[in-house]
Design a protein around this motif. Structure first.
Motif, PDB file in Angstrom:
ATOM      1  N   GLU A 193      -1.211   4.506  -1.366  1.00 35.71           N
ATOM      2  CA  GLU A 193      -2.483   4.914  -0.986  1.00 35.71           C
ATOM      3  C   GLU A 193      -2.665   3.815  -0.044  1.00 35.71           C
ATOM      4  O   GLU A 193      -2.470   2.479  -0.186  1.00 35.71           O
ATOM      5  CB  GLU A 193      -3.307   4.816  -2.322  1.00 35.71           C
TER       6      GLU A 193
ATOM      7  N   ARG B 111      -4.701   8.929   0.258  1.00 42.49           N
ATOM      8  CA  ARG B 111      -3.439   9.051  -0.396  1.00 42.49           C
ATOM      9  C   ARG B 111      -2.356   9.771   0.539  1.00 42.49           C
ATOM     10  O   ARG B 111      -2.643  10.557   1.201  1.00 42.49           O
ATOM     11  CB  ARG B 111      -3.984  10.329  -1.424  1.00 42.49           C
TER      12      ARG B 111
ATOM     13  N   THR C 157     -15.379  14.390   2.331  1.00 40.43           N
ATOM     14  CA  THR C 157     -14.689  14.021   1.424  1.00 40.43           C
ATOM     15  C   THR C 157     -13.669  14.772   1.288  1.00 40.43           C
ATOM     16  O   THR C 157     -13.332  16.007   1.823  1.00 40.43           O
ATOM     17  CB  THR C 157     -15.171  14.095   0.085  1.00 40.43           C
TER      18      THR C 157
ATOM     19  N   ALA D  62      -7.575  11.658   2.843  1.00 42.92           N
ATOM     20  CA  ALA D  62      -8.633  10.595   2.540  1.00 42.92           C
ATOM     21  C   ALA D  62      -9.802  11.051   1.549  1.00 42.92           C
ATOM     22  O   ALA D  62     -10.381  11.967   1.509  1.00 42.92           O
ATOM     23  CB  ALA D  62      -9.417  10.171   3.946  1.00 42.92           C
ATOM     24  N   ASP D  63      -9.974  10.001   0.709  1.00 42.14           N
ATOM     25  CA  ASP D  63     -11.039  10.341  -0.280  1.00 42.14           C
ATOM     26  C   ASP D  63     -12.522  10.684   0.575  1.00 42.14           C
ATOM     27  O   ASP D  63     -13.144  11.437   0.164  1.00 42.14           O
ATOM     28  CB  ASP D  63     -11.024   9.449  -1.501  1.00 42.14           C
TER      29      ASP D  63
ATOM     30  N   GLN E 234       0.904  -1.314  -0.100  1.00 43.31           N
ATOM     31  CA  GLN E 234       0.009   0.028  -0.067  1.00 43.31           C
ATOM     32  C   GLN E 234       1.087   1.128   0.071  1.00 43.31           C
ATOM     33  O   GLN E 234       0.522   2.337  -0.606  1.00 43.31           O
ATOM     34  CB  GLN E 234      -1.020  -0.091   1.250  1.00 43.31           C
TER      35      GLN E 234
ATOM     36  N   ASP F  88      -5.684   1.504   2.007  1.00 39.20           N
ATOM     37  CA  ASP F  88      -7.068   1.432   1.804  1.00 39.20           C
ATOM     38  C   ASP F  88      -8.082   2.104   2.821  1.00 39.20           C
ATOM     39  O   ASP F  88      -8.803   2.561   2.685  1.00 39.20           O
ATOM     40  CB  ASP F  88      -7.308  -0.136   1.831  1.00 39.20           C
ATOM     41  N   ASP F  89      -7.611   1.754   4.052  1.00 39.00           N
ATOM     42  CA  ASP F  89      -8.642   1.998   5.315  1.00 39.00           C
ATOM     43  C   ASP F  89      -7.934   2.433   6.456  1.00 39.00           C
ATOM     44  O   ASP F  89      -6.688   1.616   6.870  1.00 39.00           O
ATOM     45  CB  ASP F  89      -9.565   0.879   5.428  1.00 39.00           C
TER      46      ASP F  89
ATOM     47  N   ASN G 105     -11.126   6.311   4.068  1.00 42.42           N
ATOM     48  CA  ASN G 105     -10.881   5.451   3.036  1.00 42.42           C
ATOM     49  C   ASN G 105     -10.119   6.026   1.842  1.00 42.42           C
ATOM     50  O   ASN G 105     -10.424   7.140   1.667  1.00 42.42           O
ATOM     51  CB  ASN G 105     -12.218   4.978   2.529  1.00 42.42           C
ATOM     52  N   SER G 106      -9.491   5.152   1.425  1.00 41.81           N
ATOM     53  CA  SER G 106      -8.705   5.794   0.119  1.00 41.81           C
ATOM     54  C   SER G 106      -7.604   6.737   0.670  1.00 41.81           C
ATOM     55  O   SER G 106      -7.913   7.993   0.109  1.00 41.81           O
ATOM     56  CB  SER G 106      -9.364   6.023  -1.095  1.00 41.81           C
TER      57      SER G 106
END
Length: 248
Positions: A64, A97, A242, A106-107, A59, A66-67, A94-95
């Motif tokens: 990035e 970067r 977001t 985070a997205d 990762q 994942d969680d 989540n996601s």
């Protein structure tokens, strides 16, 4: 057959070493991220950070995650000049970067936090207490606000004349107020219904006394609140966002 056995044993050993290295790396990263969150969010203590998913190292190579789960308890915020305790602060990101470990965005994120009725009352009008309103009213997002009528009126600067004080003395006012969130960091308390007062012209003043806003300063900016739920232990807030900056 012997060569195959050696190959399998070697693979198991290498796999174990990779797993160990991966877990050591994720542990180090979690500590670093926790320290950066504490600094960037102005928290009094480091939160607990869990970087989920395996393997972690791949990762990182992809820049990035994942969680990521973040939790903190006993966050000290300020509301109306009073220090209050915000507990059970959690965020799921989540996601995420990465830019090394210097910054992360985070997205998507969801979060929640809790404030007790005692802390909610600290910024209520003078003399008012805030408490659980029962299951039926709690389902509507309502709390119970009560206090001595004269003291509540005087808390808003109303000069209660002698004749009115005589009529209101000893009278306790109980209002059932709806709680909502404004701007992601402000608790708004508004009376859904109020008892009438035996003094003409004072009903509007009473509403001014029991309606109030509670702006929370010092909450982690990763938690942008938009919903409030009442239960026996206080108010639980939740929200989502977001492009949430985690650190940096």
């Amino acid at each position: 057959m012997r060569a195959l056995r050696i190959l399998l044993i070697t693979a198991v050993i290498l796999g174990g070493l990779f797993t160990l290295a991966d877990r050591l790396a994720v542990g180090y990263a979690e500590r670093e991220v926790a320290a950066k969150i504490r600094s960037s969010q102005g928290l009094s203590e480091e939160p607990e950070v869990s970087i989920n998913g395996f393997p972690f190292l791949t990762q990182v190579v992809g820049s990035e995650l994942d969680d990521v789960s973040v939790s903190a308890d006993g966050v000290t915020a300020r509301a109306g000049g009073h220090a209050i305790q915000v507990t059970e602060v959690t965020a799921e990101l989540n996601s995420v970067r990465l830019n090394g470990l210097s910054s992360a965005v985070a997205d998507r994120a969801t979060g929640s936090a809790r404030i007790s009725y005692a802390d909610l009352a600290k910024s209520a009008p003078k003399g008012a207490s805030v408490s659980y309103a029962g299951a039926e009213r709690a389902a509507k997002g309502q709390v119970k606000v009560s206090g001595p009528a004269v003291e509540l009126l005087e808390s808003t600067g109303v000069d209660v004349p002698g004749f009115a004080e005589g009529l209101l003395k000893g009278r306790t006012i109980t209002a059932y107020s709806t709680v909502s969130i404004v701007g992601g960091d402000t608790v708004r308390v508004r009376a859904a219904d109020l008892p009438g007062l035996p003094v003409p012209g004072f009903d509007g003043m009473l509403r001014d006394a029991v309606d109030y806003d509670l702006k929370l300063d010092g909450m982690p900016s990763t938690v942008k609140l938009d919903k409030a739920l009442a239960d026996e232990r206080g108010l639980r807030f939740s929200g989502a966002g977001t492009d949430v900056r985690l650190a940096g």
